[in-house]
Design an enzyme around this catalytic site. Structure first.
Site, PDB file in Angstrom:
ATOM      1  CG  ASN A   9     -10.841  53.245  15.340  1.00 61.85           C
ATOM      2  OD1 ASN A   9     -11.019  53.627  14.195  1.00 61.85           O
ATOM      3  ND2 ASN A   9     -10.652  52.273  15.872  1.00 61.85           N
ATOM      4  CD1 TRP A  10     -15.832  58.174  13.922  1.00 62.01           C
ATOM      5  CD2 TRP A  10     -15.664  58.941  11.656  1.00 62.01           C
ATOM      6  NE1 TRP A  10     -16.091  59.514  13.991  1.00 62.01           N
ATOM      7  CE2 TRP A  10     -16.011  60.110  12.725  1.00 62.01           C
ATOM      8  CE3 TRP A  10     -15.248  59.342  10.331  1.00 62.01           C
ATOM      9  CZ2 TRP A  10     -16.119  61.305  12.359  1.00 62.01           C
ATOM     10  CZ3 TRP A  10     -15.498  60.583   9.952  1.00 62.01           C
ATOM     11  CH2 TRP A  10     -16.069  61.516  10.767  1.00 62.01           C
ATOM     12  CE  LYS A  11     -13.767  49.729  15.803  1.00 58.34           C
ATOM     13  NZ  LYS A  11     -13.563  48.462  16.573  1.00 58.34           N
ATOM     14  CG  HIS A  96      -7.266  49.123  16.247  1.00 56.54           C
ATOM     15  ND1 HIS A  96      -7.879  48.146  16.247  1.00 56.54           N
ATOM     16  CD2 HIS A  96      -7.971  49.862  17.156  1.00 56.54           C
ATOM     17  CE1 HIS A  96      -8.926  48.187  16.785  1.00 56.54           C
ATOM     18  NE2 HIS A  96      -9.217  49.360  17.455  1.00 56.54           N
ATOM     19  CD  GLU A  98     -10.863  46.661  14.916  1.00 56.09           C
ATOM     20  OE1 GLU A  98     -10.967  47.462  13.913  1.00 56.09           O
ATOM     21  OE2 GLU A  98     -11.873  46.394  15.567  1.00 56.09           O
ATOM     22  CD  GLU A 167      -8.372  50.213  21.634  1.00 51.99           C
ATOM     23  OE1 GLU A 167      -9.464  50.894  21.690  1.00 51.99           O
ATOM     24  OE2 GLU A 167      -8.206  49.823  20.748  1.00 51.99           O
ATOM     25  N   GLY A 173     -15.364  46.013  20.323  1.00 49.67           N
ATOM     26  CA  GLY A 173     -16.592  45.878  19.456  1.00 49.67           C
ATOM     27  C   GLY A 173     -17.465  44.442  20.031  1.00 49.67           C
ATOM     28  CB  SER A 211     -17.646  47.563  24.769  1.00 50.89           C
ATOM     29  OG  SER A 211     -17.526  46.754  23.453  1.00 50.89           O
ATOM     30  N   GLY A 232     -14.901  53.214  19.828  1.00 47.47           N
ATOM     31  CA  GLY A 232     -15.278  52.696  18.441  1.00 47.47           C
ATOM     32  C   GLY A 232     -16.640  52.968  18.032  1.00 47.47           C
ATOM     33  N   GLY A 233     -17.415  52.089  18.285  1.00 45.93           N
ATOM     34  CA  GLY A 233     -18.983  52.114  18.060  1.00 45.93           C
ATOM     35  C   GLY A 233     -19.595  53.030  18.508  1.00 45.93           C
TER      36      GLY A 233
HETATM   37  C1  PEP Z   1     -11.622  50.361  18.916  1.00 45.49           C
HETATM   38  O1  PEP Z   1     -11.845  50.260  17.650  1.00 45.49           O
HETATM   39  O2  PEP Z   1     -10.690  50.686  19.438  1.00 45.49           O
HETATM   40  C2  PEP Z   1     -12.761  50.153  20.102  1.00 45.49           C
HETATM   41  C3  PEP Z   1     -12.576  50.607  21.223  1.00 45.49           C
HETATM   42  O3  PEP Z   1     -13.920  49.829  19.335  1.00 45.49           O
HETATM   43  P1  PEP Z   1     -15.421  49.701  20.414  1.00 45.49           P
HETATM   44  O4  PEP Z   1     -15.553  50.933  21.218  1.00 45.49           O
HETATM   45  O5  PEP Z   1     -16.504  49.503  19.400  1.00 45.49           O
HETATM   46  O6  PEP Z   1     -15.271  48.462  21.193  1.00 45.49           O
END
Ligand code: PEP
Length: 249
Positions: A9-11, A96, A98, A167, A173, A211, A232-233
């Site tokens: 997930n590039w956000k 999600h 966010e 999640e 994040g 994470s 994500g990251g």
């Molecule tokens: C996400 O955005 O779905 C996510 C899991 O982010 P991160 O891996 O950065 O925690």
């Protein structure tokens, strides 16, 4: 046997230049070592055409980060499932944290978005999870069950077509990760909830997200009910993303 799924997930990150460099590196890595899992990247909407073009003919699937709950019409700024389909989108994130947090998306809206995706032939990745406050209050199970129940209620007849991503909000994040045992515990709850809704609960892939990185992926992915990851990251760095993909056995 169902394949695990690793989805990035590039956000709201990227540019034409950086996306191309990232995708080329990921595709190169996948060509050198064929993944034992399905792989997707969820790009911001303006870059879907670029991702579609660069991944054409490869096994890297295109994903989107959101979809409108409406079919078409006067909904300025929204992107419909039919539009996503034209860009070869195979998966779309819905719900999600966010979007739940910053755009006030509730369980019923998320369920409608999942329905729109399914109707267009796109697999929704239904994201759910508890906040730290909810976890500390002992509400984790109740929260995730409520979030999933809304999607089951509206999409019961085709629930085996969805992907679920657990999640925990406190892990997204933040660098905090659920332990493999904590994640497995929630995944088992979700699996048994799905078992009451479909005869094929094992067909449904349950991803963990929060994470996940090259260091912790293998232990999380070794859990019996963890069928992949939403990253994500770490999906923004090709070597890390490739290492997570490689940790799927
Ligand atoms: C996400 O955005 O779905 C996510 C899991 O982010 P991160 O891996 O950065 O925690």
């Amino acid at each position: 046997m169902k394949k695990k799924l690793i989805a990035g997930n590039w956000k709201m990150n990227g540019s034409l230049a950086s996306n191309e460099a990232l995708l080329r590196a990921v595709l190169d890595g996948m060509a050198q070592q064929a993944p034992a899992c399905d792989v997707a990247v969820a790009a911001p909407a303006p870059y879907l055409a670029q991702v579609q073009a660069l991944t054409a003919g490869s096994s890297l699937a295109v994903a989107a980060q959101d979809v409108s709950a409406h079919e078409a019409g006067a909904y300025t700024g929204e992107v419909s499932a039919a539009m996503l389909k034209e860009f070869s989108v195979r998966y779309v994130l819905v719900g999600h944290s966010e979007r739940r947090q910053y755009h006030h998306e509730n369980d019923s809206l998320v369920a409608i978005k999942a329905q729109r995706a399914l109707a267009a032939g796109i697999t929704p990745i239904v994201c759910l999870g508890e906040t730290m406050q909810e976890r500390e209050a002992g509400l984790t199970e109740a929260v995730v069950k409520r979030q999933l129940a809304a999607v089951i209620h509206l999409n019961g007849h085709c629930i085996s077509e969805i992907v679920v991503a657990y999640e925990p909000v406190w892990a997204i994040g933040t660098g905090l990760t659920a332990t493999p045992e904590q994640a497995q515990e929630v995944h088992a709850v979700l699996r048994s909830q799905l078992a009451a809704a479909t005869e094929q609960p094992d067909r449904i892939r349950l991803l963990y997200g929060g994470s996940m990185n090259a260091g912790n992926a293998a232990a999380l992915l070794a859990q019996p009910d963890i069928d992949g990851g939403l990253i994500g990251g770490a999906s923004l760095k090709a070597p890390d993303f490739l290492q997570i993909i490689a940790s799927v056995k």
